[in-house]
Design a protein around this motif. Structure first.
Motif, PDB file in Angstrom:
ATOM      1  N   LEU A  83       0.857  -1.178   0.000  1.00  0.00           N
ATOM      2  CA  LEU A  83       0.000   0.000   0.000  1.00  0.00           C
ATOM      3  C   LEU A  83       0.896   1.231   0.000  1.00  0.00           C
ATOM      4  O   LEU A  83       1.671   1.451   0.941  1.00  0.00           O
ATOM      5  CB  LEU A  83      -0.923   0.018   1.226  1.00  0.00           C
ATOM      6  N   ASP A  84       0.813   1.999  -1.091  1.00  0.00           N
ATOM      7  CA  ASP A  84       1.694   3.166  -1.281  1.00  0.00           C
ATOM      8  C   ASP A  84       3.158   2.780  -1.165  1.00  0.00           C
ATOM      9  O   ASP A  84       3.990   3.529  -0.651  1.00  0.00           O
ATOM     10  CB  ASP A  84       1.369   4.264  -0.263  1.00  0.00           C
ATOM     11  N   GLY A  85       3.503   1.571  -1.651  1.00  0.00           N
ATOM     12  CA  GLY A  85       4.888   1.124  -1.652  1.00  0.00           C
ATOM     13  C   GLY A  85       5.327   0.432  -0.377  1.00  0.00           C
ATOM     14  O   GLY A  85       6.449  -0.073  -0.318  1.00  0.00           O
ATOM     15  N   PHE A  86       4.480   0.376   0.669  1.00  0.00           N
ATOM     16  CA  PHE A  86       4.842  -0.268   1.932  1.00  0.00           C
ATOM     17  C   PHE A  86       4.231  -1.660   1.996  1.00  0.00           C
ATOM     18  O   PHE A  86       3.041  -1.852   1.734  1.00  0.00           O
ATOM     19  CB  PHE A  86       4.362   0.570   3.127  1.00  0.00           C
ATOM     20  N   TYR A  87       5.052  -2.647   2.374  1.00  0.00           N
ATOM     21  CA  TYR A  87       4.606  -4.034   2.427  1.00  0.00           C
ATOM     22  C   TYR A  87       3.724  -4.245   3.649  1.00  0.00           C
ATOM     23  O   TYR A  87       4.094  -3.894   4.785  1.00  0.00           O
ATOM     24  CB  TYR A  87       5.821  -4.955   2.482  1.00  0.00           C
ATOM     25  N   LEU A  88       2.530  -4.823   3.442  1.00  0.00           N
ATOM     26  CA  LEU A  88       1.588  -5.062   4.542  1.00  0.00           C
ATOM     27  C   LEU A  88       1.497  -6.520   4.933  1.00  0.00           C
ATOM     28  O   LEU A  88       1.193  -6.837   6.085  1.00  0.00           O
ATOM     29  CB  LEU A  88       0.187  -4.553   4.150  1.00  0.00           C
ATOM     30  N   GLY A  89       1.739  -7.446   4.010  1.00  0.00           N
ATOM     31  CA  GLY A  89       1.609  -8.874   4.299  1.00  0.00           C
ATOM     32  C   GLY A  89       1.136  -9.608   3.064  1.00  0.00           C
ATOM     33  O   GLY A  89       1.194  -9.095   1.940  1.00  0.00           O
ATOM     34  N   GLN A  90       0.642 -10.849   3.267  1.00  0.00           N
ATOM     35  CA  GLN A  90       0.182 -11.680   2.163  1.00  0.00           C
ATOM     36  C   GLN A  90      -1.309 -11.949   2.309  1.00  0.00           C
ATOM     37  O   GLN A  90      -1.864 -11.960   3.419  1.00  0.00           O
ATOM     38  CB  GLN A  90       0.952 -13.004   2.128  1.00  0.00           C
ATOM     39  N   THR A  91      -1.960 -12.143   1.161  1.00  0.00           N
ATOM     40  CA  THR A  91      -3.400 -12.426   1.162  1.00  0.00           C
ATOM     41  C   THR A  91      -3.649 -13.855   1.647  1.00  0.00           C
ATOM     42  O   THR A  91      -2.821 -14.748   1.424  1.00  0.00           O
ATOM     43  CB  THR A  91      -3.961 -12.242  -0.255  1.00  0.00           C
ATOM     44  N   PRO A  92      -4.813 -14.038   2.314  1.00  0.00           N
ATOM     45  CA  PRO A  92      -5.827 -13.060   2.702  1.00  0.00           C
ATOM     46  C   PRO A  92      -5.311 -12.172   3.834  1.00  0.00           C
ATOM     47  O   PRO A  92      -4.611 -12.638   4.729  1.00  0.00           O
ATOM     48  CB  PRO A  92      -7.009 -13.913   3.127  1.00  0.00           C
ATOM     49  N   LEU A  93      -5.691 -10.889   3.783  1.00  0.00           N
ATOM     50  CA  LEU A  93      -5.102  -9.905   4.685  1.00  0.00           C
ATOM     51  C   LEU A  93      -6.177  -8.957   5.182  1.00  0.00           C
ATOM     52  O   LEU A  93      -7.061  -8.545   4.425  1.00  0.00           O
ATOM     53  CB  LEU A  93      -4.022  -9.102   3.937  1.00  0.00           C
ATOM     54  N   GLU A  94      -6.125  -8.642   6.474  1.00  0.00           N
ATOM     55  CA  GLU A  94      -6.972  -7.604   7.068  1.00  0.00           C
ATOM     56  C   GLU A  94      -6.058  -6.666   7.855  1.00  0.00           C
ATOM     57  O   GLU A  94      -5.350  -7.102   8.761  1.00  0.00           O
ATOM     58  CB  GLU A  94      -8.058  -8.185   7.975  1.00  0.00           C
ATOM     59  N   THR A  95      -6.068  -5.398   7.508  1.00  0.00           N
ATOM     60  CA  THR A  95      -5.153  -4.437   8.106  1.00  0.00           C
ATOM     61  C   THR A  95      -5.766  -3.808   9.351  1.00  0.00           C
ATOM     62  O   THR A  95      -7.003  -3.820   9.521  1.00  0.00           O
ATOM     63  CB  THR A  95      -4.822  -3.323   7.110  1.00  0.00           C
ATOM     64  N   PRO A  96      -4.960  -3.272  10.245  1.00  0.00           N
ATOM     65  CA  PRO A  96      -5.495  -2.400  11.295  1.00  0.00           C
ATOM     66  C   PRO A  96      -6.025  -1.117  10.669  1.00  0.00           C
ATOM     67  O   PRO A  96      -5.822  -0.870   9.480  1.00  0.00           O
ATOM     68  CB  PRO A  96      -4.268  -2.148  12.177  1.00  0.00           C
ATOM     69  N   PRO A  97      -6.736  -0.296  11.443  1.00  0.00           N
ATOM     70  CA  PRO A  97      -7.279   0.943  10.863  1.00  0.00           C
ATOM     71  C   PRO A  97      -6.180   1.789  10.230  1.00  0.00           C
ATOM     72  O   PRO A  97      -5.156   2.068  10.838  1.00  0.00           O
ATOM     73  CB  PRO A  97      -7.927   1.646  12.072  1.00  0.00           C
ATOM     74  N   LEU A  98      -6.430   2.209   8.985  1.00  0.00           N
ATOM     75  CA  LEU A  98      -5.480   3.016   8.218  1.00  0.00           C
ATOM     76  C   LEU A  98      -6.085   4.389   7.953  1.00  0.00           C
ATOM     77  O   LEU A  98      -7.309   4.546   7.897  1.00  0.00           O
ATOM     78  CB  LEU A  98      -5.150   2.333   6.883  1.00  0.00           C
ATOM     79  N   GLU A  99      -5.194   5.383   7.768  1.00  0.00           N
ATOM     80  CA  GLU A  99      -5.657   6.729   7.466  1.00  0.00           C
ATOM     81  C   GLU A  99      -6.316   6.744   6.100  1.00  0.00           C
ATOM     82  O   GLU A  99      -5.807   6.181   5.130  1.00  0.00           O
ATOM     83  CB  GLU A  99      -4.482   7.706   7.498  1.00  0.00           C
ATOM     84  N   GLY A 100      -7.490   7.396   6.041  1.00  0.00           N
ATOM     85  CA  GLY A 100      -8.251   7.396   4.804  1.00  0.00           C
ATOM     86  C   GLY A 100      -7.647   8.290   3.743  1.00  0.00           C
ATOM     87  O   GLY A 100      -6.731   9.066   3.977  1.00  0.00           O
ATOM     88  N   GLY A 101      -8.195   8.162   2.530  1.00  0.00           N
ATOM     89  CA  GLY A 101      -7.721   8.957   1.411  1.00  0.00           C
ATOM     90  C   GLY A 101      -7.459   8.086   0.200  1.00  0.00           C
ATOM     91  O   GLY A 101      -7.723   6.865   0.187  1.00  0.00           O
ATOM     92  N   GLU A 102      -6.927   8.701  -0.870  1.00  0.00           N
ATOM     93  CA  GLU A 102      -6.609   7.965  -2.084  1.00  0.00           C
ATOM     94  C   GLU A 102      -5.275   7.255  -1.905  1.00  0.00           C
ATOM     95  O   GLU A 102      -4.269   7.875  -1.556  1.00  0.00           O
ATOM     96  CB  GLU A 102      -6.554   8.921  -3.277  1.00  0.00           C
ATOM     97  N   ARG A 103      -5.250   5.939  -2.128  1.00  0.00           N
ATOM     98  CA  ARG A 103      -4.062   5.134  -1.912  1.00  0.00           C
ATOM     99  C   ARG A 103      -3.795   4.279  -3.160  1.00  0.00           C
ATOM    100  O   ARG A 103      -4.662   4.124  -4.028  1.00  0.00           O
ATOM    101  CB  ARG A 103      -4.218   4.203  -0.691  1.00  0.00           C
ATOM    102  N   VAL A 104      -2.578   3.728  -3.223  1.00  0.00           N
ATOM    103  CA  VAL A 104      -2.192   2.865  -4.346  1.00  0.00           C
ATOM    104  C   VAL A 104      -1.966   1.467  -3.781  1.00  0.00           C
ATOM    105  O   VAL A 104      -1.107   1.256  -2.911  1.00  0.00           O
ATOM    106  CB  VAL A 104      -0.923   3.376  -5.044  1.00  0.00           C
TER     107      VAL A 104
END
Length: 285
Positions: free
Chosen positions: A148-169
């Motif tokens: 997300l925006d170039g930062f690695y979050l993990g592998q699918t299936p994935l559920e993230t902690p609350p993230l700041e809203g807005g337009e993301r890649v």
């Protein structure tokens, strides 16, 4: 002309020297010798330095410097100081200014002033906290790496902690599949299910059977590799997906994404080098 100056001038003239010639021999200015002969001591430097010039001049002229030094005054005569100019008395003016200043200050203290009004301003409102939302990502097939925006979050299936809203890649990567990149608007709790497209396998070329003393690394996805033997670096870099690297044994291999590197040892397929995204180092004897 004083006695000292007469003796100096007579001795110089007996030797047939001009003031300029005597000054050149002594490396002095002619004005210094002229001041000594004319007894203009106020034109000479401080007494200690002038007496030194007199001693050197006397020796040049063949005179005994002792009696001449006795004739040199201990302090050259200076013109009397000018009488001090009469100064006007300033204390009456200073006293008047002080009295006026005291009167103005007393008037300032005694002048009635309106009471001060204290206006309390309301505190500024606290800044609004940015909205945060969760993101759920599933992929077909699972096991894709999520960025997300170039930062690695993990592998699918994935559920993230609350993230700041807005337009993301959002970007998904998995060995053997084309990377998937998508812009998302995170303005609510978002759940995505994405299908990955298999990459077209590169055209297979006839590869000879690897002998027993060879190691073949088949690169099925992006991975950094380093291959060494006895401290000697044989390879380091990110090879192209679909390429094959062949090395003589023994070697030591380190991979940044072992799940994207297939190992064939002596013609036998050992499968992926390790788990995707977990760097590992292996030795092959």
């Amino acid at each position: 002309m004083c006695e000292l100056g007469e003796k100096l001038r007579e001795a110089r003239e007996r030797r047939g020297l001009s003031l300029g010639e005597a000054a050149r021999q002594l490396a002095l200015k002619a004005e210094v010798l002229e001041a000594l002969e004319e007894c203009r001591f106020e034109r000479l430097p401080e007494p200690a330095l002038a007496r030194g010039y007199l001693r050197r001049y006397a020796l040049l002229l063949g005179l005994d410097p002792g009696p001449l030094l006795a004739l040199y005054p201990s302090a050259p005569s200076l013109p009397p100081p000018a009488p001090p100019r009469p100064r006007r008395a300033l204390w009456p003016w200073l006293l008047a200014l002080a009295l006026l200043g005291g009167l103005f200050y007393a008037g300032f203290l005694l002048w009635p002033r309106p009471p001060e009004k204290v206006v309390e301003l309301p505190p500024p409102p606290p800044p609004e906290a940015p909205s945060r939302y969760t993101l759920r990502v599933q992929s077909d097939p699972p096991g894709a790496r999520v960025y997300l925006d170039g930062f690695y979050l993990g592998q699918t299936p994935l559920e993230t902690p609350p993230l700041e809203g807005g337009e993301r890649v959002l970007r998904l990567e998995r060995p053997g599949y084309a990377p998937l990149e998508r812009r998302i608007l995170l303005d609510r709790n978002l759940s995505l299910s994405l299908a990955l497209t298999p990459e077209k396998p590169p055209p297979q070329e006839a590869v000879e059977e690897a002998p027993a003393n060879k190691l073949v690394l088949k690169v099925e996805g992006r991975s950094w590799l380093r291959v060494t033997r006895g401290g000697e670096r044989l390879y380091e870099g990110i090879p192209e997906v679909g390429s094959e690297l062949v090395f003589d044994l023994p070697v030591e291999v380190r991979s940044g994404n072992p799940g994207a590197v297939r190992v064939i040892l002596g013609g036998k397929d050992l499968g992926p080098m390790g788990e995707p995204g977990i760097p590992v180092t292996r030795r092959y004897p």
